[in-house]
Enzyme design. Structure first.
Site, PDB file in Angstrom:
ATOM      1  N   GLY A 292       0.845  -1.195   0.000  1.00  0.00           N
ATOM      2  CA  GLY A 292       0.000   0.000   0.000  1.00  0.00           C
ATOM      3  C   GLY A 292       0.871   1.231   0.000  1.00  0.00           C
ATOM      4  O   GLY A 292       1.075   1.892  -1.022  1.00  0.00           O
ATOM      5  N   ARG A 330      -0.072  12.171  10.566  1.00  0.00           N
ATOM      6  CA  ARG A 330       0.938  11.194  10.966  1.00  0.00           C
ATOM      7  C   ARG A 330       2.011  11.756  11.903  1.00  0.00           C
ATOM      8  O   ARG A 330       2.415  11.064  12.852  1.00  0.00           O
ATOM      9  CB  ARG A 330       1.593  10.561   9.737  1.00  0.00           C
ATOM     10  CG  ARG A 330       0.634   9.697   8.919  1.00  0.00           C
ATOM     11  CD  ARG A 330       1.346   8.966   7.798  1.00  0.00           C
ATOM     12  NE  ARG A 330       2.203   7.907   8.306  1.00  0.00           N
ATOM     13  CZ  ARG A 330       3.515   7.972   8.349  1.00  0.00           C
ATOM     14  NH1 ARG A 330       4.161   9.028   7.886  1.00  0.00           N
ATOM     15  NH2 ARG A 330       4.227   6.963   8.839  1.00  0.00           N
ATOM     16  N   CYS A 361      -5.600  24.710  15.806  1.00  0.00           N
ATOM     17  CA  CYS A 361      -5.520  25.241  17.160  1.00  0.00           C
ATOM     18  C   CYS A 361      -5.108  24.125  18.122  1.00  0.00           C
ATOM     19  O   CYS A 361      -5.865  23.726  19.010  1.00  0.00           O
ATOM     20  CB  CYS A 361      -6.865  25.840  17.556  1.00  0.00           C
ATOM     21  SG  CYS A 361      -6.782  26.819  19.058  1.00  0.00           S
ATOM     22  N   TYR A 390      -1.571   7.641   3.570  1.00  0.00           N
ATOM     23  CA  TYR A 390      -2.170   8.037   4.842  1.00  0.00           C
ATOM     24  C   TYR A 390      -2.195   9.547   5.067  1.00  0.00           C
ATOM     25  O   TYR A 390      -2.374   9.996   6.195  1.00  0.00           O
ATOM     26  CB  TYR A 390      -1.478   7.324   6.016  1.00  0.00           C
ATOM     27  CG  TYR A 390      -1.447   5.832   5.817  1.00  0.00           C
ATOM     28  CD1 TYR A 390      -2.610   5.093   5.883  1.00  0.00           C
ATOM     29  CD2 TYR A 390      -0.260   5.176   5.498  1.00  0.00           C
ATOM     30  CE1 TYR A 390      -2.606   3.724   5.653  1.00  0.00           C
ATOM     31  CE2 TYR A 390      -0.244   3.809   5.273  1.00  0.00           C
ATOM     32  CZ  TYR A 390      -1.423   3.092   5.350  1.00  0.00           C
ATOM     33  OH  TYR A 390      -1.411   1.736   5.120  1.00  0.00           O
TER      34      TYR A 390
END
Length: 439
Positions: A292, A330, A361, A390
Site C-alpha cells: 500500500g 501522521r 488550534c 495516509y
C-alpha cells in the site's frame, strides 16, 4: 535534497513533478495540494508484479487501498493489473464505483458489519478475509440466507513482531486482528470453516507490521505458517491454495530509512515459500501480497503556502503553513518524520533551521521539527515529500478546515482527481435546530 520519481529542478529553479512546475500547480489548484507522480506509482506496481511474472510464480499483488483510496487511484491500480484490498464498506463502494473487477477484490477488517458482508456477497467479490469467530458465524449465516457461496482466507497472527512503530504492529500475539496461531484459535477456526457448506477456505493470511526494511519477518512468518499447514494437512487433509503474507514494505521518508527494492522483497519471499513447500512435500500455494504505502507513499508530495513566522530567541523559529494535522496527521499520531524544500527555490542554500507548524488550534500540530531551509517569506511554497500514503486517507475537518484537492501528474499533464472541499461542503450534512421536525 533527495528527489523521488520524476521530480527534478527545472530551468526556472522550481521543483517539477511529472513534467509540471509545482508553482504552476499551486497557482492553478490552490494549496494545500496533494500531488501524485503517476509514473512513480506505475513503476512501484510493476516492481512487485514483474518479479512474480519473471519467476513464473502464480500470485496476486493487491493494492492496500487504505493507504489512499479514491476512484482515480483504484482505476490506476486496475490499469496496472493489481488486485485490491479493501477494509470497509466505503472502500468497497469506491472500488465498485470505479469499475474495479470484483473478482480481484479482497475484503479485510476486524469488525465487518452484516450490511458490509451482504454488500460483498451481493457483488460476488473475490475473497473475504475472515478475522474472528464472530465474523465466521455471521458470514456463514448470511451465505445461507442469501443462498450464495464465497471464498475466504483465515487471518492469523503468527507471533512475529516486525521492526516498526508500536502503534502499527499487527502480527504479534497481542493484537486485535486475526486468529492466534499459537494458542489453537487458528486451528479451531479452520475446523469450523471446513464444515461450512457455502464457504471455501482458500488459505491463510497474515500481516506482521508496517514500514518494514528487511525480509526476516516475512521469512519467519512463512516458516510458522507452513509448520501449521503441515500439521493441518495430516490432521484435516487441508492444503492452502493461497498464502497471503500481507504488506508493510517500507519506503524512504528521510535519510534514516533504507528500504529494499520491491524485487528483493518479492524474490526472497518466493524463495522461502518454495523452500517450505518443498520441505513439507506440499503444493506450491499462490502467493498474495498487499503493498500500500510502498506503491503510493513516495509518489505523493504536499504543497503548502507559507504564512506566519514566530521566533523564540535562542530556542526555536516557527514557520507556519496553510495546512497541518488536517491533511497529514501522521506526525502528531506517530511522530512521523518528513523532508521538505522550498518548491520555488529548492536549490537555494539553507541558512536557518525552522520548525514547520500547521494552522490548527493545537500545540501538537507540527509537521516537521528542525528543518534546514533558506530564509522564507509569506507566499513561498513548501513541498513536503512522501505524503502519498495516509495523508489524504486520514485527512479530517478539524477546526472546520476543508480537505485539500488531489492532482495526478504524468508526462506533463495534470489531472484533478479530487476536488477541494468548500465551506458549503463542510455544512452540507448539518441540520439546523430551527428547522421544523416532521412527525
Amino acid at each position: 535534497m533527495y528527489l523521488h520519481g520524476t521530480s527534478k529542478v527545472n530551468e526556472k529553479g522550481h521543483l517539477e513533478i511529472g513534467g509540471i512546475d509545482t508553482v504552476d500547480l499551486a497557482n492553478e489548484f490552490g494549496t494545500p495540494l496533494y500531488v501524485y507522480d503517476v509514473s512513480l506509482i506505475r513503476e512501484r506496481a510493476r516492481g512487485f508484479k514483474q518479479t512474480f511474472e519473471n519467476l513464473n510464480i502464480p500470485a496476486q499483488v493487491a493494492y492496500a487501498s487504505k493507504a489512499f483510496s479514491t476512484i482515480a487511484m483504484v482505476q490506476l491500480a486496475d490499469e496496472e493489473g493489481l488486485s485490491l484490498d479493501v477494509v470497509s464498506g466505503g472502500e468497497l463502494y469506491t472500488a465498485l464505483a470505479a469499475g474495479f473487477p470484483r473478482e480481484r477484490i479482497h475484503f479485510h477488517g476486524n469488525n465487518k458489519s452484516k450490511e458490509e458482508l451482504e454488500m460483498a456477497l451481493k457483488n460476488d467479490i473475490g475473497c473475504i478475509v475472515v478475522d474472528n469467530f464472530y465474523e465466521l458465524e455471521l458470514l456463514s449465516s448470511i451465505c445461507e440466507s442469501m443462498r450464495v457461496n464465497t471464498k475466504i482466507l483465515l487471518r492469523v497472527t503468527p507471533g512475529i513482531e516486525a521492526h516498526t512503530h508500536d502503534y502499527i504492529l499487527t502480527g504479534q500475539a497481542d493484537s486485535k486482528f486475526g486468529f492466534d496461531l499459537q494458542n489453537g484459535q487458528a486451528e479451531e477456526a479452520l475446523v469450523k470453516a471446513l464444515k461450512l457448506e457455502r464457504i471455501e477456505v482458500l488459505g491463510l493470511h497474515c500481516h506482521i507490521g508496517s514500514q518494514i526494511f528487511e525480509t526476516t519477518g516475512f521469512i519467519l512468518a512463512a516458516k510458522k505458517l507452513f509448520e501449521k499447514l503441515h500439521e493441518w494437512k495430516d490432521a484435516f487433509a487441508f492444503e492452502s491454495k493461497v498464502l497471503n503474507l500481507g504488506g508493510g514494505f517500507g519506503i524512504r521518508y528521510t535519510a534514516e530509512d533504507q528500504p529494499l527494492p520491491a524485487a528483493q522483497y518479492v524474490a526472497e519471499i518466493i524463495e522461502e515459500v518454495k523452500k517450505q513447500a518443498s520441505h513439507y512435500s506440499m503444493k506450491m500455494p499462490e502467493i498474495w501480497i498487499e503493498p500500500g504505502r510502498s506503491l503510493v507513499g513516495d509518489a505523493g508530495t504536499t504543497l503548502y503556502k507559507i504564512g506566519s513566522r514566530k521566533e523564540v530567541p535562542n530556542i526555536r523559529k516557527y514557520v507556519a503553513v496553510d495546512g497541518g494535522m488536517t491533511d497529514n496527521i501522521r506526525p502528531a499520531l506517530y511522530q512521523a518524520k518528513y523532508e521538505a524544500v522550498l518548491a520555488n527555490a529548492p536549490l537555494e542554500k539553507a541558512c536557518e533551521t525552522v520548525s514547520i507548524a500547521g494552522k490548527c488550534c493545537e500545540s501538537g500540530d507540527m509537521l516537521i521539527w528542525d528543518l534546514p531551509l533558506p530564509k522564507s517569506d509569506s507566499n513561498d511554497l513548501l513541498a513536503v515529500f512522501c505524503t502519498g500514503a495516509y495523508g489524504y486517507s486520514m485527512a479530517n475537518n478539524y477546526n472546520r478546515l476543508p480537505r485539500p484537492a488531489v492532482v495526478f501528474v504524468e508526462n506533463g499533464v495534470a489531472k484533478l482527481v479530487v476536488k477541494r472541499e468548500t465551506y458549503e461542503d463542510l455544512i452540507r450534512m448539518d441540520m439546523s435546530i430551527k428547522e421544523k421536525i416532521n412527525n
